[in-house]
Design a protein around this motif. Structure first.
Motif, short mmCIF file in Angstrom:
data_model
loop_
_atom_site.label_atom_id
_atom_site.label_comp_id
_atom_site.label_asym_id
_atom_site.label_seq_id
_atom_site.Cartn_x
_atom_site.Cartn_y
_atom_site.Cartn_z
N PRO A 21 -0.65 -2.53 15.99
CA PRO A 21 -1.66 -2.00 15.29
C PRO A 21 -1.80 -1.00 14.34
O PRO A 21 -2.39 -0.90 13.41
CB PRO A 21 -2.66 -1.38 16.56
N GLY A 22 -0.28 -0.31 14.42
CA GLY A 22 -0.23 0.81 13.37
C GLY A 22 0.62 0.26 12.12
O GLY A 22 0.94 1.08 11.17
N PHE A 23 0.82 -1.10 11.90
CA PHE A 23 1.76 -1.49 10.83
C PHE A 23 1.29 -1.62 9.57
O PHE A 23 1.87 -1.05 8.75
CB PHE A 23 1.86 -3.13 11.15
N GLN A 24 -0.22 -1.66 9.32
CA GLN A 24 -0.77 -1.40 8.00
C GLN A 24 -0.61 0.09 7.72
O GLN A 24 -0.14 0.24 6.39
CB GLN A 24 -2.36 -1.66 7.94
N ASP A 25 -0.88 1.09 8.40
CA ASP A 25 -0.68 2.60 8.24
C ASP A 25 0.55 2.82 7.76
O ASP A 25 1.07 3.61 6.98
CB ASP A 25 -1.26 3.44 9.13
N ILE A 81 6.96 -6.26 -0.53
CA ILE A 81 6.27 -7.34 0.10
C ILE A 81 5.87 -6.94 1.52
O ILE A 81 7.00 -6.29 2.31
CB ILE A 81 7.02 -8.77 0.42
N ASP A 82 4.75 -7.08 1.89
CA ASP A 82 4.43 -6.26 3.19
C ASP A 82 5.05 -6.75 4.54
O ASP A 82 5.45 -6.12 5.22
CB ASP A 82 2.98 -6.32 3.39
N LYS A 83 4.97 -8.28 4.68
CA LYS A 83 5.65 -8.75 5.73
C LYS A 83 5.86 -10.19 5.35
O LYS A 83 5.68 -10.81 4.48
CB LYS A 83 4.73 -8.72 6.98
#
Length: 668
Positions: A479-483, A571-573
């Motif tokens: 859940p904390g990946f985007q932050d 690139i985010d993921k």
């Protein structure tokens, strides 16, 4: 050495006559392979790394071929570049007199008859921007030789009216049109039939395949040789072209438009009862097809639908037949007694007959079980577009149910309808090979017995760039990946002094990270908007010092920003296919059935090719330098990561943030 390769050699015509031309061994090799294929029989798949100059490498053999060659591209931009810049330049240098033509889809061209009627319409409610646009179109329409809307520059208002004034089939009345001989489409087709090289796009190529299968004629003239540039996009174009989609809202529009037409042109022949039955049958059909969840597509099998759903589909088809018969009578009446007010009359009836035929075909496709097709329904928002070119802006509609069917893999139909009849075909792209081979792409596209060649980029990736993959970042499923991504991007952007392109795999990730960067980033932040084009945004990025651009999938390819305006690409993921997408789900299941591992044999190859496309935005010239960052630790933690890394350009890999920021800070 081949003739084509000789032109490109160190002492060839281009080297001696074209300012700034650089001899590239990879370009010479590619030209020789393409010429060999065009002069013989068979298929060639060739991956040409960035900087090879693949356009010249296939255009020169095409000019020398002596027989008609169709060149297909994924985008109209590349079509225009080949037709307006590359081919004229090469023909001048080579002294070639080969005839060349360019064809786009019918919706690109202005219909003289519909434009004439549009200008005299009395109910146009236009704002000042649209009035200015229409004055610009009017001036262009007087002098254009092609009718191609891409010639028009500077339109500022909505162009939802264009469909109604274009040469799409539902507007066209063929030889009965008073403008038929000077029609832009007629002129274009004559030019195509007299050409040796024909520049098209993938969607038109697939449209020709479909028309030939139905024995309705042809879109393109006969040809023996095909060159497919941006070949990695052909599978998607074929899937789209061979798919069928309907919605209850579309049936409502048909009923509304038909009612309006009959009241205006033939009030004594209006058939309100039949139109009401059409609305009701479609509404009931889509109520039963609607997915249980608003946010997720739902697969269905036509043979497994409840009896009442099949009955509703049959009722809808019957109502279309009833209206078709009624319209045939209306057309004959209007032909004998045209409306006194000069309205559409017979031509309007002809258009509605075409629309009804299309509805019947789409409905039949949705309700017919086919072993290699997947069927699904989904809710999505829809913008209504005027069908009659009345100039009024499309209205936002609520969520409506769509039902679709598409081929799981279009390779079989591409093989039988496109590739097998040809003498030769060449498929090329900067991203076509996987693990150094072409088996995956050949199977997806239906190419058999193809020879393959990887021509590596001339760029010195080991000197020009680094690939940063952090081991310490949380898993993308956390859940904390985007932050964590937002924080890491801020560190990298500070070191690069802006000059960054941040690519996201979803709108949700872009929105979350974009909010953080919008408040904390000290550099100009440009964000792609839903439904917005990216040409103007990309131009702003090129011209705004130290800018940071955030984009989703449409920015993963076709973006060319050479120089120091782009020194950081993030690139985010990893871009794995979305599991809930019906097509991806069906393709993964097929791979699972065939190989026992759908993830390794479908999801990983898809991610590898998409990742290669995205990272290809960074180094565009011999002088470019920069850092590529993939903020997904699975690339270095998981076993499949090694396979993904092997598919990428040979960037030196780093995993520490200090090393990454140090490299960026060292760049000019």
């Amino acid at each position: 050495m081949s003739r084509a390769a000789d032109f490109l050699g160190p002492h060839g015509v281009l080297s001696e006559s074209l300012p700034g031309f650089e001899h590239r061994a990879g370009q010479v090799e590619m030209a020789a392979r393409v010429e060999e294929t065009l002069n013989g029989d068979g298929a060639l798949m060739i991956e040409a790394g960035t900087g090879i100059g693949k356009s010249f490498a296939y255009l020169i053999p095409a000019l020398l071929c002596g027989e008609r060659v169709v060149v297909s591209t994924a985008t109209k931009n590349l079509q225009d570049q080949l037709f307006e810049k590359d081919l004229p330049q090469l023909q001048g240098l080579l002294g070639s007199r080969v005839r060349v033509a360019r064809m786009k889809g019918r919706e690109n061209y202005l219909c003289r008859l519909e434009w004439q009627k549009f200008q005299t319409a009395g109910d146009l409610k236009l704002d000042s921007r649209r009035n200015a646009d229409l004055r610009r179109i009017a001036a262009w329409a007087e002098k254009t030789k092609t009718g191609d809307r891409d010639e028009i520059r500077g339109l500022r208002g909505p162009t939802d009216y264009w469909r109604g004034i274009s040469t799409i089939s539902e507007n066209c009345i063929g030889r009965r049109c008073p403008h038929h001989e000077e029609c832009h489409l007629t002129t274009l087709r004559k030019a195509a039939h007299s050409s040796q090289i024909l520049i098209v796009n993938h969607h038109l190529l697939v449209a020709d395949l479909i028309v030939r299968q139905t024995d309705f004629g042809e879109v393109l003239p006969e040809y023996d040789h095909l060159i497919v540039d941006e070949a990695h996009r052909l599978e998607d174009a074929a899937t789209h072209g061979l798919s069928s989609t309907l919605s209850g809202a579309a049936a409502d529009r048909l009923a509304t438009d038909l009612t309006r037409f009959l009241k205006r042109s033939a009030p004594e022949l209006a058939s309100p009862a039949a139109i009401r039955k059409l609305r009701r049958s479609y509404r009931e059909l889509f109520e039963t097809l609607a997915p249980e969840r608003d946010d997720r597509p739902q697969l269905f099998h036509p043979e497994g639908l409840p009896p009442e759903t099949r009955e509703q589909a049959e009722a809808a088809s019957l109502q279309l037949q009833v209206l078709e018969g009624h319209l045939l009578k209306v057309r004959e009446t209007l032909r004998a007694h045209p409306p006194p007010d000069g309205s559409d009359g017979e031509t309007g009836a002809e258009r509605f007959l075409k629309r009804i035929t299309e509805f019947r075909i789409e409905l039949s496709a949705l309700m017919t079980p086919r072993p290699d097709y997947v069927h699904w329904s989904v809710f999505r928002r829809e913008t209504a577009r005027p069908e009659n070119g009345n100039g009024k802006a499309g209205a936002r509609r609520g969520r409506t149910c769509f039902a679709s069917t598409a081929p799981v893999h279009p390779g079989g139909e591409l093989r039988q309808g496109l590739f097998d009849p040809l003498k030769s075909c060449v498929l090329t792209s900067a991203t076509l090979a996987l693990d150094g081979g072409f088996d995956y792409a050949a199977a997806a596209l239906g190419v058999t017995a193809a020879s393959g060649k990887v021509v590596p980029s001339p760029f010195r990736f080991e000197d020009q760039a680094r690939l940063y993959v952090p081991r310490d970042l949380v898993d993308p499923r956390d859940p904390g990946f985007q932050d964590a991504v937002a924080e890491r991007v801020l560190h990298l952007v500070a070191a690069s002094r802006g000059r960054a392109l941040i690519l996201f795999t979803s709108w949700g990730n872009l929105d979350r990270v974009g909010r953080v960067l919008g408040t904390a980033c000290p550099f100009p932040v440009l964000r792609q908007q839903r439904g917005g084009g990216h040409a103007a945004l990309l131009n702003s990025f090129r011209t705004t010092p130290n800018a940071v651009l955030l984009g989703v999938r449409s920015f993963w390819e076709g973006v060319d920003v050479p120089g120091d305006a782009l020194t950081l690409l993030v690139i985010d993921k990893l871009p794995f296919p979305v599991p809930s997408d019906p097509l991806h789900r069906a393709r993964a299941e097929r791979a699972e059935e065939a190989t026992g591992d759908g993830f390794a044999n479908y999801s990983v190859p898809q991610a590898a090719l998409t990742l290669k496309q995205g990272l290809g935005r960074l180094i565009r010239t011999q002088q470019d330098v920069g850092l590529a960052a993939v903020l997904d630790s699975r690339l270095v933690r998981m076993g499949y990561g090694r396979r993904l890394l092997r598919s990428l350009p040979p960037f030196p890999l780093i995993t520490g943030l200090d090393e990454a920021t140090g490299f960026l800070e060292s760049l000019p």
